[in-house]
Design a protein around this motif. Structure first.
Motif, PDB file in Angstrom:
ATOM      1  N   MET B  34       0.840  -1.210   0.000  1.00 25.49           N
ATOM      2  CA  MET B  34       0.000   0.000   0.000  1.00 25.49           C
ATOM      3  C   MET B  34       0.872   1.256   0.000  1.00 25.49           C
ATOM      4  O   MET B  34       0.543   2.243  -0.654  1.00 25.49           O
ATOM      5  CB  MET B  34      -0.954  -0.037   1.194  1.00 25.49           C
ATOM      6  N   PHE B 175      -3.896  -6.226  14.124  1.00 29.26           N
ATOM      7  CA  PHE B 175      -4.723  -5.532  13.121  1.00 29.26           C
ATOM      8  C   PHE B 175      -5.116  -4.122  13.574  1.00 29.26           C
ATOM      9  O   PHE B 175      -5.779  -3.406  12.832  1.00 29.26           O
ATOM     10  CB  PHE B 175      -5.985  -6.353  12.832  1.00 29.26           C
ATOM     11  N   ARG B 180      -5.151   3.145   8.719  1.00 33.00           N
ATOM     12  CA  ARG B 180      -5.857   2.949   7.462  1.00 33.00           C
ATOM     13  C   ARG B 180      -7.343   2.653   7.643  1.00 33.00           C
ATOM     14  O   ARG B 180      -8.113   2.805   6.721  1.00 33.00           O
ATOM     15  CB  ARG B 180      -5.210   1.803   6.672  1.00 33.00           C
ATOM     16  N   ILE B 181      -7.706   2.163   8.822  1.00 31.60           N
ATOM     17  CA  ILE B 181      -9.103   1.764   9.028  1.00 31.60           C
ATOM     18  C   ILE B 181      -9.987   2.975   9.383  1.00 31.60           C
ATOM     19  O   ILE B 181     -11.129   3.056   8.978  1.00 31.60           O
ATOM     20  CB  ILE B 181      -9.204   0.703  10.153  1.00 31.60           C
TER      21      ILE B 181
END
Lengths: 153, 303
Positions: B34, B175, B180-181
């Motif tokens: 990414m 996670f 990014r979330i």
């Protein structure tokens, strides 16, 4: 059958049913994330919103590391139907169904859902570039399953 | 019992270690790709050093420490206590809450006791907040985790379940170390550890320091008043209040231990010295950062 064994079987069955329900919900949440965000319109009504909530992925994330570790150790098949037969033979029908669903969900994430989730949360302007992630996810998944096959053999 | 316990721990470690390593590799690869797709370099300098040093040394030390500590302390405590909390379907929620409670206080100790902060701050010293933060292992955390675990084992909790829980949390938080979330649904942010509220935990803004200690759930943060949501008008500054200007892993490893030692030596009297070790970071005797040991002055708030 001795009384303690009956009680143990009942406990295993109860836990397996709970695991199956959680696994169904995790699979539904994963399927929603596997689709493009435009499909969210379909899920924007109850009870679909609740049934496909990302909250159901919390217990699944915890199990995923264990499942992947067991696959690499050769103690859990990456093929859902094999995992189901194995678990059903050892702990009963409900454990088999739970294994089928968990392994199916792990497989889905390994080859597809990760990239779709990354695309969904991509920063503005990066969506197009992130389109290539799906192909890479498939390649990564294939390498993972190849490694599992090699380790298990 | 200690032998069984060690075998059980080793087995959990092997399975979770393998699974966790694959998932960690997965997210790191995703991070690299990414970054590349966004036109950035594959790795930040911090991330590369974390991979080369902490990821190789940290788990090795932790596994040695964990086996030794578990066999040596938890096994003895579990043998001595007559109390037993069985592991079955109705005690699983109790184990979950107890495990979360243990993680909350272990984590809080890591932030609010200077000796433990010297260790835990290694994980927090990255100025970036992405998946490579997962690589910043905390090598000595097992030693203060035992302070919380031993009393739980003494009242009958099965140590293997606590170990399993302790392995689950880093697997889950793998996670969470990402920007990014973004922010998830408000109720979700309130109840669970998420990338957004864990980002608060990694920020060094005054509003965000020493907040959100939860492992999987935020419930104990709500109970003890340490929950803080990400405020739109306070963008997070990731890292620590004395930001490190180096990615040199040796310097990162010792960046709090060295001043701790200097402060301990310079502190006047034993009361003050004990305060340096067990006091709250920023509220103990401390030399000005960068000063020579011996030029004693009262501290500016450190962390």
């Amino acid at each position: 059958m001795p009384n303690w064994q009956n009680r143990r079987n009942r406990v295993v069955e109860t836990l397996s049913i709970v695991a199956t329900v959680l696994a169904i919900l995790a699979l539904l949440a994963s399927l929603r994330l596997s689709l493009p965000p435009t499909a969210d319109r379909f899920f924007a009504r109850q009870p679909l919103t609740l049934l496909t909530s990302a909250a159901w992925l919390v217990p699944y994330i915890v199990v995923m590391g264990l499942a992947v570790g067991l696959m690499i150790k050769g103690q859990l098949s990456p093929w859902p139907q094999e995992a189901m037969a194995d678990f059903a033979g050892r702990w009963g029908k409900w454990a088999g169904i739970a294994a089928l669903l968990v392994v199916g969900t792990v497989d889905l994430w390994m080859v597809w859902t990760g990239a779709m989730a990354a695309r969904r949360f991509a920063p503005v302007g990066s969506e197009a570039a992130f389109g290539r992630l799906q192909l890479l996810n498939v390649v990564f998944g294939a390498i993972f399953f190849l490694l599992v096959a090699l380790f298990a053999a | 019992m200690a032998g069984d316990l060690t075998e059980g721990v080793k087995s959990f470690f092997t399975i979770y270690g393998l699974g966790g390593a694959v998932l960690l590799f997965f997210v790191l690869l995703a991070e690299m790709l990414m970054r590349r797709l966004e036109g950035k370099s594959l790795w930040s300098g911090e991330g590369l050093n974390s991979l080369l040093f902490f990821f190789t040394v940290g788990p090795f030390i932790e596994q040695l420490a964990l086996n030794a500590v578990l066999a040596g302390v938890l096994g003895v405590v579990y043998n001595l206590t007559p109390l037993r909390i069985p592991v079955n379907w109705w005690t699983i929620p109790i184990y979950l809450l107890a495990g979360e409670f243990a993680f909350y206080w272990f984590h809080r100790l890591g932030h609010e006791v200077r000796l433990f902060w010297a260790d835990h701050s290694i994980h927090h010293s990255a100025k970036t907040y992405d998946f490579t933060v997962n690589l910043r292992f905390v090598p000595f955390q097992t030693f203060y985790r035992i302070l919380i675990w031993a009393p739980l084992v003494a009242i009958g909790f099965n140590p293997l379940m606590l170990v399993l829980f302790a392995l689950n949390i880093p697997a889950f938080q793998t996670f969470c170390h990402t920007q990014r979330i973004g922010r998830l649904a408000p109720w979700f942010e309130w109840l669970f550890v998420t990338p957004c509220n864990h980002g608060v935990h990694h920020a060094c803004n005054e509003l965000y320091i020493d907040k959100n200690y939860g492992g999987l759930l935020m419930i104990w943060d709500h109970v003890f008043g340490t929950y803080q949501r990400m405020e739109d008008d306070v963008p997070p500054v990731f890292g620590i209040t004395h930001q490190l200007e180096t990615a040199n892993p040796i310097k990162v490893l010792g960046h709090e231990f060295v001043p701790l030692w200097h402060d301990f030596r310079a502190a006047p009297g034993w009361r003050s010295k004990l305060g340096v070790i067990f006091g709250r970071p920023g509220q103990t005797f401390a030399l000005p950062r960068g000063a020579e040991a011996g030029s004693a002055q009262l501290a500016e708030p450190a962390e």
